[in-house]
Design a protein around this motif. Structure first.
Motif, PDB file in Angstrom:
ATOM      1  N   UNK A  38       6.340  -6.625 -18.591  1.00 36.45           N
ATOM      2  CA  UNK A  38       7.295  -7.584 -17.914  1.00 36.45           C
ATOM      3  C   UNK A  38       6.810  -8.360 -16.657  1.00 36.45           C
ATOM      4  N   UNK A  39       5.998  -8.352 -15.787  1.00 39.19           N
ATOM      5  CA  UNK A  39       6.372  -8.822 -14.288  1.00 39.19           C
ATOM      6  C   UNK A  39       4.316  -9.577 -13.809  1.00 39.19           C
ATOM      7  N   UNK A  40       3.946  -9.885 -15.290  1.00 34.84           N
ATOM      8  CA  UNK A  40       2.503 -10.283 -15.080  1.00 34.84           C
ATOM      9  C   UNK A  40       1.479  -9.899 -14.048  1.00 34.84           C
ATOM     10  N   UNK A  41       1.009  -8.527 -13.391  1.00 30.46           N
ATOM     11  CA  UNK A  41       0.851  -8.166 -12.531  1.00 30.46           C
ATOM     12  C   UNK A  41       0.216  -6.824 -13.103  1.00 30.46           C
ATOM     13  N   UNK A  42      -0.588  -6.399 -11.741  1.00 27.70           N
ATOM     14  CA  UNK A  42      -1.431  -5.514 -11.613  1.00 27.70           C
ATOM     15  C   UNK A  42      -0.647  -4.129 -10.717  1.00 27.70           C
ATOM     16  N   UNK A  43      -0.788  -2.626 -11.749  1.00 27.54           N
ATOM     17  CA  UNK A  43      -0.750  -1.777 -10.501  1.00 27.54           C
ATOM     18  C   UNK A  43      -1.266  -1.987  -8.654  1.00 27.54           C
ATOM     19  N   UNK A  44      -2.843  -2.767  -8.672  1.00 27.35           N
ATOM     20  CA  UNK A  44      -3.054  -2.482  -7.346  1.00 27.35           C
ATOM     21  C   UNK A  44      -2.242  -3.114  -6.838  1.00 27.35           C
ATOM     22  N   UNK A  45      -2.080  -4.527  -7.458  1.00 36.19           N
ATOM     23  CA  UNK A  45      -1.279  -6.224  -6.601  1.00 36.19           C
ATOM     24  C   UNK A  45      -0.030  -5.812  -6.145  1.00 36.19           C
ATOM     25  N   UNK A  50       3.861  -3.486  -2.662  1.00 35.55           N
ATOM     26  CA  UNK A  50       4.564  -2.516  -1.929  1.00 35.55           C
ATOM     27  C   UNK A  50       4.102  -2.006  -0.271  1.00 35.55           C
ATOM     28  N   UNK A  51       2.926  -1.292  -0.128  1.00 34.12           N
ATOM     29  CA  UNK A  51       2.570  -1.664   0.994  1.00 34.12           C
ATOM     30  C   UNK A  51       3.520  -2.505   2.783  1.00 34.12           C
ATOM     31  N   UNK A  70      -8.182   2.151  -0.013  1.00 32.07           N
ATOM     32  CA  UNK A  70      -9.745   1.486  -0.690  1.00 32.07           C
ATOM     33  C   UNK A  70     -10.474   0.840   0.228  1.00 32.07           C
ATOM     34  N   UNK A  71     -11.521   0.282  -0.528  1.00 35.84           N
ATOM     35  CA  UNK A  71     -12.210  -0.335   0.867  1.00 35.84           C
ATOM     36  C   UNK A  71     -11.865  -1.913   1.154  1.00 35.84           C
ATOM     37  N   UNK A  72     -12.024  -2.402   2.339  1.00 34.16           N
ATOM     38  CA  UNK A  72     -11.578  -3.266   2.370  1.00 34.16           C
ATOM     39  C   UNK A  72     -11.658  -4.869   1.523  1.00 34.16           C
ATOM     40  N   UNK A  73     -13.007  -4.522   0.771  1.00 34.34           N
ATOM     41  CA  UNK A  73     -13.545  -5.095   0.289  1.00 34.34           C
ATOM     42  C   UNK A  73     -12.333  -5.458  -1.592  1.00 34.34           C
ATOM     43  N   UNK A  74     -12.016  -3.915  -1.218  1.00 35.99           N
ATOM     44  CA  UNK A  74     -11.214  -4.020  -2.436  1.00 35.99           C
ATOM     45  C   UNK A  74      -9.220  -4.773  -2.803  1.00 35.99           C
ATOM     46  N   UNK A  75      -9.592  -4.103  -0.899  1.00 36.76           N
ATOM     47  CA  UNK A  75      -8.341  -5.110  -0.635  1.00 36.76           C
ATOM     48  C   UNK A  75      -8.344  -6.404   0.000  1.00 36.76           C
ATOM     49  N   UNK A  76      -9.548  -7.151   0.198  1.00 38.25           N
ATOM     50  CA  UNK A  76      -9.205  -8.677   0.381  1.00 38.25           C
ATOM     51  C   UNK A  76      -9.675  -9.443  -0.832  1.00 38.25           C
ATOM     52  N   UNK A  77      -9.989  -8.633  -1.927  1.00 39.99           N
ATOM     53  CA  UNK A  77     -10.180  -9.870  -3.095  1.00 39.99           C
ATOM     54  C   UNK A  77      -8.234  -9.295  -3.450  1.00 39.99           C
ATOM     55  N   UNK A  78      -7.910  -8.082  -3.307  1.00 42.28           N
ATOM     56  CA  UNK A  78      -6.113  -8.917  -3.665  1.00 42.28           C
ATOM     57  C   UNK A  78      -5.191  -9.901  -2.755  1.00 42.28           C
ATOM     58  N   UNK A  79      -5.598  -9.141  -1.509  1.00 38.22           N
ATOM     59  CA  UNK A  79      -4.551 -10.005  -0.871  1.00 38.22           C
ATOM     60  C   UNK A  79      -5.833 -11.883  -0.730  1.00 38.22           C
ATOM     61  N   UNK A  80      -6.960 -11.888  -0.677  1.00 35.10           N
ATOM     62  CA  UNK A  80      -6.831 -13.335  -1.390  1.00 35.10           C
ATOM     63  C   UNK A  80      -5.783 -13.779  -2.537  1.00 35.10           C
ATOM     64  N   UNK A  81      -6.114 -13.666  -4.198  1.00 36.42           N
ATOM     65  CA  UNK A  81      -5.618 -13.728  -5.356  1.00 36.42           C
ATOM     66  C   UNK A  81      -4.077 -13.777  -4.497  1.00 36.42           C
TER      67      UNK A  81
END
Length: 150
Positions: A38-45, A50-51, A70-81
């Motif tokens: 429905x939204x073309x997104x993922x639960x982590x995004x 939401x946060x 989550x690790x800073x690295x995981x958050x960074x990848x999502x925030x980058x996108x």
């Protein structure tokens, strides 16, 4: 060395845990699929957005990572996108330019609002067999189960 006899409720508690895990995984799987279709997104995004939605003034990357467990690295990848898509903005903190604060943009807020309404509607549908009394009992049971011994 002889093992102490097990608590007579041990097996029942184990079965309850397995059932709880099963319901959680099934529900999460359905929510992931709904967000994808429905939204073309993922639960982590969705979780990152939401946060950030909850903290209108934004969060540092470290705060965001802690909030999401989550690790800073995981958050960074999502925030980058999300930043490339114009949904979040990173701003260096004036007090420490090495620290970056992340906020939803107006476009990100609008997109999240739409996803959040749909998400709530889908959770309501998935748990629709539970009435007010069931929900209160479930809340009380989960609070009791989560109580930590001190």
């Amino acid at each position: 060395m002889t093992a102490a006899p097990l608590d007579p409720l041990s097996k029942r508690r184990l079965k309850a845990w397995i059932r709880l895990l099963s319901v959680t995984r099934q529900t999460e799987s359905r929510l992931r699929e709904r967000l994808r279709v429905e939204h073309g997104t993922t639960l982590p995004r969705f979780d990152v957005m939401a946060a950030l939605w909850r903290f209108h003034d934004g969060l540092t990357m470290s705060e965001l990572s802690r909030a999401l467990l989550v690790s800073n690295g995981n958050a960074t990848v999502i925030v980058d996108r999300l930043e490339r898509e114009g949904l979040v903005r990173r701003t260096p903190m004036e007090s420490d330019r090495r620290t970056v604060q992340v906020k939803l943009t107006a476009q990100g807020k609008q997109m999240f609002d739409s996803m959040a309404m749909d998400h709530e509607s889908e959770v309501n549908r998935l748990l629709g067999n539970l009435d007010a009394q069931d929900l209160e009992q479930l809340r009380a049971i989960l609070l009791k189960a989560n109580a930590q011994e001190t």
